[in-house]
Design an enzyme around this catalytic site. Structure first.
Site, short mmCIF file in Angstrom:
data_model
loop_
_atom_site.label_atom_id
_atom_site.label_comp_id
_atom_site.label_asym_id
_atom_site.label_seq_id
_atom_site.Cartn_x
_atom_site.Cartn_y
_atom_site.Cartn_z
CG HIS A 136 -1.96 -1.01 1.28
ND1 HIS A 136 -2.86 -1.26 0.27
CD2 HIS A 136 -2.22 -1.93 2.25
CE1 HIS A 136 -3.65 -2.26 0.62
NE2 HIS A 136 -3.29 -2.70 1.79
C1 EL8 Z 1 -8.41 -2.68 9.75
C2 EL8 Z 1 -7.24 -0.66 7.36
C3 EL8 Z 1 -6.93 -1.98 6.68
O1 EL8 Z 1 -8.50 -3.46 12.03
C4 EL8 Z 1 -5.44 -2.16 6.53
O2 EL8 Z 1 -9.06 -3.34 9.02
C5 EL8 Z 1 -5.16 -3.44 5.73
C6 EL8 Z 1 -3.69 -3.70 5.57
C7 EL8 Z 1 -3.44 -4.91 4.69
C8 EL8 Z 1 -8.14 -2.75 11.19
C9 EL8 Z 1 -7.30 -1.64 11.01
C10 EL8 Z 1 -7.55 -1.60 9.66
N1 EL8 Z 1 -6.99 -0.72 8.82
N2 EL8 Z 1 -3.18 -4.70 3.40
O3 EL8 Z 1 -3.49 -6.05 5.09
O4 EL8 Z 1 -2.90 -5.73 2.56
C11 EL8 Z 1 -8.68 -0.32 7.13
N3 EL8 Z 1 -6.48 -0.79 11.68
C12 EL8 Z 1 -6.12 -0.84 13.02
C13 EL8 Z 1 -5.00 -0.09 13.38
C14 EL8 Z 1 -4.55 -0.08 14.70
C15 EL8 Z 1 -5.24 -0.80 15.66
C16 EL8 Z 1 -6.38 -1.56 15.32
C17 EL8 Z 1 -6.81 -1.57 13.99
O5 EL8 Z 1 -4.76 -0.85 16.95
C18 EL8 Z 1 -5.16 0.17 17.85
F1 EL8 Z 1 -4.72 1.36 17.38
F2 EL8 Z 1 -6.51 0.15 17.93
F3 EL8 Z 1 -4.60 -0.11 19.03
ZN ZN Z 2 -4.07 -7.25 3.29
#
Ligand code: EL8
Ligand code: ZN
Length: 415
Positions: A136
């Site tokens: 990404h």
């Molecule tokens: C989730 C974006 C998708 O949960 C990223 O879905 C995909 C990356 C990938 C999710 C989250 C997302 N982000 N690409 O595999 O091939 C939409 N993000 C997230 C970030 C931090 C987190 C929890 C979820 O931890 C926290 F900050 F809450 F502690």
């Molecule tokens: Zn993915």
């Protein structure tokens, strides 16, 4: 199954980095994978190499100087109070400035660059970097847990000695950063299989096919939730076979994102380990120089199983592996069955409803009919780097053909 010379890149420090408490991306998965690969005694069958870490200069072959400089300087403490830098380069909680961030990026990108170099020198038929695959990342900003796009850097390295590179992405999410980087050139054909509807990053529709000289060289296969091994294979193999026959790539890069597996914490496909690995076997059989990279994958036990199994596929010993796991340091992660497997489930397969699968496959194959046979590199005089600036290219513009040529020539010190 005929032998292949396999180079396997691993840095023992990679598993010590953390995106922070609660973040789904766990670099520890690379250490657990390596531990399992070693426990299955696969290391003697490969050239195991600790890669040099990518330098900031190497990263700027694709990324902007200011973004790389920011990553090199930012710390968790300074991220918030850097004048706008925090928000402009890192987006929200997906891409935190965690301890050792630059080192993590440097290891990931160094492995993929080394893998590409090993293919360039002809010293390997298959080169593996499970710490890579961060598809990404954009030229000037992080996205979707990805900061430095190791895949684009590796493909630029391959383009130094190869006319055409095929990029294939089997991650649950669309490989938008790689597609965007090569959207206007016919020297890289990008082919992504992913969930598009109601799913991050939202790009990757069938009709998104590239621009200018790149028209027809971006291929997108959007699935709906519940993709099974049978669904995936019924589209993957005819599409990739057609591309192999008509595009005739000199090298292939396969991003093996493991969040397309059944039971993934973030994904909603229903692939088994065997179904996911069939993609690796299919490309291995094509006998084209191959780079295997990691990617997403958030149910760590599944990620480690599939990348261990795909390492075995690369070597050619997958059929001999005992599904009962050997003793290893992380055995407790694989209970209660302690088997090399990813269990599928009975989730609904939306792809077989309303003839979606067949109509999508036909639309993609119809688009591919425009593909000319094996385009060769133009022999025109490549304009100097100044031409790119005079074209008013800004850091956020995707690399266009000339810009791509210029960056390659700059890398070759020809500019
Ligand atoms: C989730 C974006 C998708 O949960 C990223 O879905 C995909 C990356 C990938 C999710 C989250 C997302 N982000 N690409 O595999 O091939 C939409 N993000 C997230 C970030 C931090 C987190 C929890 C979820 O931890 C926290 F900050 F809450 F502690
Ligand atoms: Zn993915």
């Amino acid at each position: 199954m005929s032998k292949r010379r396999v180079a396997y890149y691993y840095d023992p420090d990679i598993g010590s980095f953390s995106y922070g408490l609660g973040h789904p991306m766990k670099p520890l998965r690379m250490r657990i994978t390596h531990n399992l690969v070693a426990a299955y005694n696969m290391l003697p069958g490969m050239d195991v190499i600790r890669p040099h870490r990518a330098s900031p200069l190497q990263m700027t072959r694709f990324h902007t100087d200011e973004f790389v400089d920011f990553l090199h300087r930012v710390t968790p403490e300074t991220a918030m109070d850097m004048t706008g830098g925090g928000s402009r380069f890192l987006t929200g909680e997906d891409n935190p400035a965690f301890d050792g961030l630059f080192e993590f990026c440097s290891i990931s990108a160094g492995g993929s660059l080394a893998a590409a170099d090993r293919i360039n020198t002809g010293m390997a038929d298959i080169a593996i970097n499970w710490a890579g695959g961060l598809h990404h990342a954009k030229r000037g900003e992080a996205s979707g847990f990805c900061y430095i796009n190791d895949i684009v850097l590796a493909i630029l390295e391959l383009l130094r000695l190869h006319t055409r590179v095929l990029y294939i992405d089997i991650d649950f999410h669309h490989g938008d950063g790689v597609e965007e980087a090569f959207y206007t050139t016919d020297r890289v054909l990008t082919c992504s299989f992913h969930k598009q509807k109601d799913c991050f990053p939202g790009t990757g529709k069938v009709e998104d096919r590239g621009l200018g000289k790149g028209k027809g060289y971006a291929v997108n296969v959007p699935f709906l939730q519940g993709v099974t091994d049978e669904d995936f294979k019924s589209v993957f193999e005819p599409v990739i076979q057609y591309v192999l026959d008509w595009y005739r790539p000199d090298a292939v890069v396969l991003q093996c994102g493991a969040d397309s597996l059944s039971g993934d914490k973030l994904g909603s496909f229903n692939l088994s380990m065997n179904g996911h690995a069939d993609c690796v076997r299919f490309l291995r059989k094509a006998n084209v120089p191959l780079v295997l990279l990691g990617g997403g994958g958030y149910t760590v036990r599944n990620v480690s199983c599939v990348w261990t199994y795909e390492t075995a596929c690369a070597i050619g010993i997958d059929r001999d592996l005992d599904p009962n796991l050997p003793y290893n340091e992380y055995l407790e992660w694989f209970g209660p069955r302690y088997r090399l497997e990813v269990q599928t489930n009975n989730m609904s397969d939306e792809n077989v409803q309303k003839n979606y699968l067949e109509s999508t496959k036909q639309a993609v194959l119809e688009n591919l009919r425009d593909l000319p046979f094996a385009p060769s590199v133009q022999t025109h005089e490549t304009p100097r780097h100044t031409a790119a600036q005079s074209m008013g290219l800004t850091p956020d513009d995707p690399l266009d053909e000339d810009e791509l040529d210029i960056r390659i020539r700059r890398m070759l010190n020809l500019a």
